[in-house]
Write an enzyme that holds these catalytic residues in place. Structure first.
Site, short mmCIF file in Angstrom:
data_model
loop_
_atom_site.label_atom_id
_atom_site.label_comp_id
_atom_site.label_asym_id
_atom_site.label_seq_id
_atom_site.Cartn_x
_atom_site.Cartn_y
_atom_site.Cartn_z
N GLU A 193 0.83 -1.21 0.00
CA GLU A 193 0.00 0.00 0.00
C GLU A 193 0.86 1.26 0.00
OE1 GLU A 193 -2.90 -0.73 -0.75
OE2 GLU A 193 -2.64 -2.84 -0.23
N TYR A 247 -0.99 -7.68 -11.47
CA TYR A 247 -0.02 -7.63 -10.39
C TYR A 247 1.26 -8.39 -10.76
CZ TYR A 247 -3.94 -6.25 -7.33
OH TYR A 247 -5.01 -5.62 -6.76
#
Length: 621
Positions: A317, A404
């Site tokens: 994050e 990803y």
């Protein structure tokens, strides 16, 4: 955003919340090609620049109500601005400083996108004031009863605006290519505290009124609000934790490296431009592991494992504050730019923080996830491409391992080909040059060609850029990845399989990554007897680590080992968003499906609405 799922949401689950009418005119259709496939806005004609948001939080009615005051740029000097709206109740709309009421109309309902909100303006209009309220079932809002929280004392609200759900709690231009700053005033019950994806007070206000300011332009999907019985604890002078009281100290200990993470990230990719890096530990019904809202990252309670073994999500994050928040994918077709670059940056930060061996293990696990995803989807499936065509589809369908892990492998290939030092210079310059901007895949490839390839045909051929981005098959220049630790586990596992002796392995296989790899490497068709022996050695079934327990419990269902255990039921009751593959495996047999239905009926009140819709489709359709 550490959040991709093994399976995505079919569009029919996404319940669009649609307004039924308006005060001033009949519904009309949208006549022009939209700027973004997932937004009705046309920013080339009129675009938002700044939001002043004033909302009152009403838990009894599960409603937010107030006004969104938008400063706009009427680029074309035209007579209309278009907003996105999904289920909002519009009370009135005015323009200008004098609040002059204006006409508006709602477009034809779209089951995914909601309705376009057409607002009449004047060529000189600079301010649009939208008075509105939300509905109890707004898809971005999760209203929790006290029983659904950790401390079970007070109600709780959190938002999830990604990907196209900000429009269900704020009338906005809900496209990742449109950015705005915002101020907000939130009125809450006095016993509760509010936090947002912006700078705020970080302490409880006696009058229940909280003010926030986000000075950096962000897209709508990064707007976030949390209201509950939460407290704040600083980690250092620019990082800290929000959590329910019973979790606060545990979470602060768990994520004590947050300050170090920011320092390391800055050493690699330049200054942290967001002021503070604070996180909130949300209840387990939060549907992702983490969400990178500026100044208020949402983390799932499951990450507070008690051993700091799951902090990789926090690193991920944080990496988004360069890749995704600072430079954002221009559309959801370019989603890999957010997540692929972030996964690469995460790995680099982890290498400096925790060592090369940890980074190698993460890379091997990543590559396995990539190949598993391609095998499941099929090389000919366009969803195995990095650049996607999501027109007419829910952007959440991009939440597979492809953006990803394939994006990570792509960037790792570039690094290996041109050299780490040279690629670091490129990536840092990419973030510096495009700060607070949105970028397309073609723009990123152009930057690679201009700054790295520099008209070198040999290097262009070696990189195979188009094959990586626009094809499903993994090109033959993908880096070979190994982990000496995992190689040792392979040998240990092979020997144990031959002898049937697993005693003593728990002393050799100790970390979370090692245990996950060991579980994933267990051969297909392993017997229940062997699983019982392994479980006695490691006690995977009772693991407090949700990733380890989750991986083992899924394998248990597949191999009919203790597949309807109390531990499995407790896991599914607590971690709905991480139980999807368990529901899928159980649904393969009639007996398993019936048992799963019983668990789901107990659990669904604590699940996120998206999770509930997904499971219902698996079990009842």
């Amino acid at each position: 955003m550490k959040r991709y799922r093994k399976y995505s949401y079919p569009i029919l689950f996404i319940i669009a919340l649609l307004t039924s009418g308006c005060l001033h005119s009949q519904s009309i259709d949208v006549g022009e090609t939209p700027y973004d496939n997932h937004s009705f806005a046309n920013p080339e004609k009129a675009v938002v620049k700044h939001l002043d948001l004033q909302l009152t939080v009403d838990f009894s009615e599960k409603k937010l109500s107030g006004v969104a005051v938008w400063n706009i740029d009427n680029v074309s000097k035209g007579n209309e601005i278009i907003f996105d709206n999904n289920g909002l109740t519009i009370e009135k709309i005015t323009i200008g400083e004098n609040d002059v009421e204006t006409n508006y109309s709602l477009g034809v309902a779209d089951s995914l996108l909601g309705k376009a909100l057409h607002i009449s303006i004047k060529p000189e209009t600079r301010k649009v004031n939208i008075y509105y309220s939300t509905k109890p079932d707004a898809i971005a809002l999760q209203w929790l009863t006290p029983e659904q929280t950790t401390d079970k004392k007070s109600p709780y609200l959190f938002t999830q605006s990604y990907s196209i759900w900000a429009r269900s709690w704020i009338p906005c231009q809900d496209a990742p290519g449109i950015r705005f700053t915002y101020n907000a005033t939130i009125k809450t019950p006095k016993e509760l505290m509010a936090a947002m994806s912006a700078e705020g007070p970080r302490k409880k206000q006696k009058d229940g009124i909280y003010t926030f300011k986000q000075i950096n332009p962000i897209p709508a999907y990064l707007t976030a609000l949390v209201v509950g019985d939460i407290q704040f604890k600083a980690i250092d002078d620019r990082t800290g934790i929000y959590a329910e009281p019973s979790l606060l100290d545990k979470a602060a200990w768990e994520f004590a490296d947050m300050g170090k993470m920011v320092d390391v990230a800055e050493s690699l990719y330049g200054p942290y431009r967001w002021g503070r890096f604070d996180v909130v530990v949300a209840p387990p019904s939060f549907t992702f592991s983490g969400m990178e809202n500026p100044n208020l990252v949402l983390l799932n309670t499951a990450l507070v494992a008690g051993d700091r073994s799951l902090i990789g999500t926090v690193v991920h994050e944080l990496a988004h504050f360069w890749s995704g928040n600072l430079v954002t994918n221009a559309s959801w077709n370019d989603f890999w730019l957010n997540e692929g670059i972030t996964t690469y940056v995460t790995n680099r930060i982890q290498e400096l923080l925790y060592g090369v061996e940890v980074a190698e293990m993460e890379t091997v696990l990543s590559r396995k996830q990539l190949y598993n995803a391609i095998e499941r989807l099929g090389e000919d499936n366009p969803d195995t491409h990095l650049y996607l065509d999501l027109k007419g589809r829910n952007p959440d369908e991009a939440l597979t391992a492809i953006p990803y892990e394939k994006g990570f492998a792509f960037l790792q290939m570039i690094e290996k080909t041109v050299g780490r030092q040279r690629f670091d210079v490129f990536l840092k310059n990419y973030f510096d040059t495009h700060t607070f901007q949105s970028h397309t895949t073609e723009q990123f490839l152009s930057a690679l060609r201009e700054e790295l390839i520099q008209n070198n045909p040999s290097l262009e051929n070696r990189l195979q850029l188009n094959d990586w981005v626009y094809n499903g098959k993994i090109p033959d220049n993908v880096p070979v990845v190994t982990s000496s630790i995992f190689q040792a586990i392979d040998s240990i596992g092979l020997q144990a399989k031959k002898t049937g002796v697993y005693t003593g392995l728990a002393k050799k296989i100790t970390t979370t990554n090692e245990k996950l790899y060991f579980i994933k490497q267990l051969p297909k068709g392993i017997t229940s007897k062997e699983m019982l022996t392994i479980d006695k050695e490691f006690d995977f079934t009772n693991s407090e680590n949700f990733k380890i327990a989750g991986s083992w419990l899924t394998l248990s269902i597949k191999n009919r080992y203790n597949e309807k255990s109390r531990q499995l039921e407790n896991y599914m009751l607590k971690y709905g968003s991480y139980s999807k593959n368990k529901y899928l495996e159980l649904a393969k047999t009639e007996e398993g499906k019936n048992w799963a239905k019983q668990v789901f009926e107990k659990a669904k009140s604590g699940y996120h609405p998206l999770t509930t819709a997904w499971v219902q489709n698996v079990l009842y359709n």
